[in-house]
Design a protein around this motif. Structure first.
Motif, mmCIF file in Angstrom:
data_model
loop_
_atom_site.group_PDB
_atom_site.id
_atom_site.type_symbol
_atom_site.label_atom_id
_atom_site.label_comp_id
_atom_site.label_asym_id
_atom_site.label_seq_id
_atom_site.Cartn_x
_atom_site.Cartn_y
_atom_site.Cartn_z
ATOM 1 N N THR A 1 -5.322 20.762 -2.577
ATOM 2 C CA THR A 1 -4.964 19.546 -1.864
ATOM 3 C C THR A 1 -4.988 18.373 -2.841
ATOM 4 O O THR A 1 -5.744 18.374 -3.809
ATOM 5 N N THR A 2 -4.168 17.390 -2.565
ATOM 6 C CA THR A 2 -4.125 16.164 -3.362
ATOM 7 C C THR A 2 -3.914 14.976 -2.435
ATOM 8 O O THR A 2 -3.049 15.021 -1.555
ATOM 9 N N HIS A 3 -4.727 13.928 -2.625
ATOM 10 C CA HIS A 3 -4.598 12.706 -1.835
ATOM 11 C C HIS A 3 -4.641 11.514 -2.794
ATOM 12 O O HIS A 3 -5.543 11.426 -3.633
ATOM 13 N N GLY B 1 -5.718 -1.617 -6.787
ATOM 14 C CA GLY B 1 -6.608 -0.473 -6.895
ATOM 15 C C GLY B 1 -5.900 0.825 -6.638
ATOM 16 O O GLY B 1 -4.779 0.860 -6.101
ATOM 17 N N LEU B 2 -6.535 1.917 -7.046
ATOM 18 C CA LEU B 2 -6.006 3.255 -6.850
ATOM 19 C C LEU B 2 -7.167 4.210 -6.650
ATOM 20 O O LEU B 2 -8.185 4.135 -7.350
ATOM 21 N N VAL B 3 -7.021 5.123 -5.703
ATOM 22 C CA VAL B 3 -8.007 6.167 -5.443
ATOM 23 C C VAL B 3 -7.274 7.488 -5.315
ATOM 24 O O VAL B 3 -6.250 7.571 -4.620
ATOM 25 N N SER B 4 -7.777 8.524 -5.994
ATOM 26 C CA SER B 4 -7.148 9.842 -5.897
ATOM 27 C C SER B 4 -8.227 10.912 -5.836
ATOM 28 O O SER B 4 -9.294 10.773 -6.432
ATOM 29 N N ALA B 5 -7.937 11.982 -5.098
ATOM 30 C CA ALA B 5 -8.854 13.113 -4.970
ATOM 31 C C ALA B 5 -8.037 14.397 -4.992
ATOM 32 O O ALA B 5 -6.996 14.489 -4.343
ATOM 33 N N THR B 6 -8.525 15.390 -5.722
ATOM 34 C CA THR B 6 -7.827 16.666 -5.864
ATOM 35 C C THR B 6 -8.824 17.810 -5.748
ATOM 36 O O THR B 6 -9.914 17.739 -6.320
ATOM 37 N N GLN B 7 -8.450 18.837 -5.008
ATOM 38 C CA GLN B 7 -9.253 20.047 -4.913
ATOM 39 C C GLN B 7 -8.345 21.255 -5.124
ATOM 40 O O GLN B 7 -7.201 21.269 -4.679
ATOM 41 N N VAL C 1 0.853 -1.183 0.000
ATOM 42 C CA VAL C 1 0.000 0.000 0.000
ATOM 43 C C VAL C 1 0.889 1.233 0.000
ATOM 44 O O VAL C 1 1.871 1.298 0.754
ATOM 45 N N VAL C 2 0.545 2.213 -0.850
ATOM 46 C CA VAL C 2 1.253 3.494 -0.900
ATOM 47 C C VAL C 2 0.228 4.604 -0.763
ATOM 48 O O VAL C 2 -0.794 4.610 -1.461
ATOM 49 N N VAL C 3 0.466 5.554 0.136
ATOM 50 C CA VAL C 3 -0.438 6.681 0.348
ATOM 51 C C VAL C 3 0.355 7.968 0.264
ATOM 52 O O VAL C 3 1.352 8.126 0.982
ATOM 53 N N ASN C 4 -0.070 8.882 -0.601
ATOM 54 C CA ASN C 4 0.564 10.196 -0.746
ATOM 55 C C ASN C 4 -0.474 11.284 -0.506
ATOM 56 O O ASN C 4 -1.642 11.132 -0.862
ATOM 57 N N SER D 1 -11.763 16.848 -8.306
ATOM 58 C CA SER D 1 -11.863 15.635 -9.109
ATOM 59 C C SER D 1 -11.652 14.418 -8.232
ATOM 60 O O SER D 1 -10.956 14.481 -7.210
ATOM 61 N N PHE D 2 -12.269 13.320 -8.642
ATOM 62 C CA PHE D 2 -12.143 12.050 -7.937
ATOM 63 C C PHE D 2 -11.958 10.954 -8.977
ATOM 64 O O PHE D 2 -12.620 10.946 -10.022
ATOM 65 N N ARG D 3 -11.057 10.031 -8.690
ATOM 66 C CA ARG D 3 -10.779 8.939 -9.610
ATOM 67 C C ARG D 3 -10.598 7.658 -8.831
ATOM 68 O O ARG D 3 -9.957 7.651 -7.777
ATOM 69 N N GLY D 4 -11.163 6.574 -9.356
ATOM 70 C CA GLY D 4 -11.001 5.284 -8.734
ATOM 71 C C GLY D 4 -10.761 4.195 -9.761
ATOM 72 O O GLY D 4 -11.392 4.194 -10.828
ATOM 73 N N ASP D 5 -9.839 3.281 -9.476
ATOM 74 C CA ASP D 5 -9.538 2.155 -10.357
ATOM 75 C C ASP D 5 -9.489 0.889 -9.524
ATOM 76 O O ASP D 5 -8.897 0.864 -8.437
#
Length: 340
Positions: A253-255, A266-272, A227-230, A282-286
């Motif tokens: 912000t970016t997560h 899987g991958l999840v990302s959120a940006t504001q 698991v990698v979290v940035n 934006s929100f993205r999920g794979d």
């Protein structure tokens, strides 16, 4: 650092432009451990110490340059059998100053100067191979000054910038490819620039403050998964012109989180982000299962000039069949739906 470093870049998002790559930074070898140590009273303990002091002063008819530099480095290595440890400490100070005069140094036309103070420490412990523990941190303070003056018209400008920041890193390496790494960094900068005429402030004032923070954590469980979290946050506030005329800055912000467990990844990302008069998120999920199925979803929203728009989309594949995608854009007001 393990299994996840071999995957495609989409599953290893970068920390931030100001941060070094996590795996390279934390996995860098500590060369001092390989250096021979001098035993003290029969103990395998050594102390390596070095320090420097530099200063310079140079003047001419209408210029002057001065600089000062101090550094100190202490390393405490110890080793016995399959055990070794190193504590490393560093301190540094640097200061420079430049003056320019109008024919003589009694009439200074411009001045520039920079200063920086930093300290860092790092501790590294190894218990045979491959067990290793590491922790370290760093702090620094910077300052920059510049100014110019016209002695005849009594016009001038003055700029002052200052910043403070730091970082921390920790790592644990265990047998069977199990390891955990983390890194955090932050920076705050403030400054202002003004101009004056006949010794009075003219209203041409610019200034602001900026904040930036980034963090990264990675856990590798060997053959089980990783698991990698940035995450990253930044903000910039500024104003220009007269004191009653303000301009907002920008914020964001970016997560990002990515991982895999066996055949599932899987991958999840959120940006504001937001700036003057507009905002977006934006929100993205794979999610995918090797040789079986994969799905991708995304949602983007934005506002500008009183208009709101959002664009959702979804796509997926199953058992090697061609991808099926569906997307559309909705905006309001007025309401408009646009297939993609």
């Amino acid at each position: 650092m393990g299994k996840h470093t071999q995957r495609k870049p989409g599953y290893l998002p970068k920390v931030a432009a100001s941060a070094a790559p996590l795996a390279l930074l934390l996995a860098a070898p500590v060369t001092a451990l390989a250096e021979p140590t001098q035993p003290i009273e029969g103990l395998p303990l050594g102390h390596q110490e070095s320090a420097t002091f530099d200063h310079d002063l140079h003047t001419t008819t209408d210029t002057a340059h001065g600089s000062l530099g101090l550094t100190r480095h202490d390393a405490l290595p110890v080793g016995a059998g399959g055990f070794s440890a190193l504590s490393d400490f560093r301190h540094a100070l640097a200061d420079t100053q430049d003056l320019t005069g109008g024919g003589s140094l009694t009439a200074v036309k411009s001045s520039n100067g920079t200063a920086a103070l930093s300290r860092s420490q790092r501790h590294d412990v190894r218990l045979g191979s491959p067990v290793r523990l590491m922790t370290g941190n760093e702090q620094h303070v910077t300052r920059s000054l510049s100014g110019a003056l016209d002695p005849v018209g009594a016009r001038g400008a003055d700029t002052r910038l200052a910043g403070v920041g730091g970082s921390a890193e920790n790592g644990v390496w265990l047998p069977y490819g199990v390891d955990a790494l983390s890194q955090d960094s932050g920076q705050v900068d403030v400054g202002r620039a003004l101009s004056f005429d006949a010794g009075h402030f003219t209203g041409d004032l610019r200034g602001g403050a900026g904040v930036h923070r980034s963090a990264a954590q990675a856990v590798d469980a060997g053959p089980l998964g990783s698991v990698v979290v940035n995450s990253e946050q930044h903000g910039l506030g500024q104003f220009t012109g007269r004191l009653d005329h303000a301009l907002p800055g920008n914020f964001g912000t970016t997560h990002i989180a990515a991982g895999n467990f066996g055949p599932v990844s899987g991958l999840v990302s959120a940006t504001q982000s937001a700036d003057s008069g507009s905002a977006a998120s934006s929100f993205r999920g794979d999610l995918s299962v090797d040789q079986v199925a994969s799905t991708h979803g995304a949602l983007t929203t934005s506002t500008a000039d009183g208009r709101l728009a959002f664009s959702p989309s979804i796509a997926g594949t199953a058992l090697g069949q061609p991808p099926v995608a569906e997307g559309w854009t909705v905006s309001a007001p007025p309401l408009a739906i646009t297939p993609q």
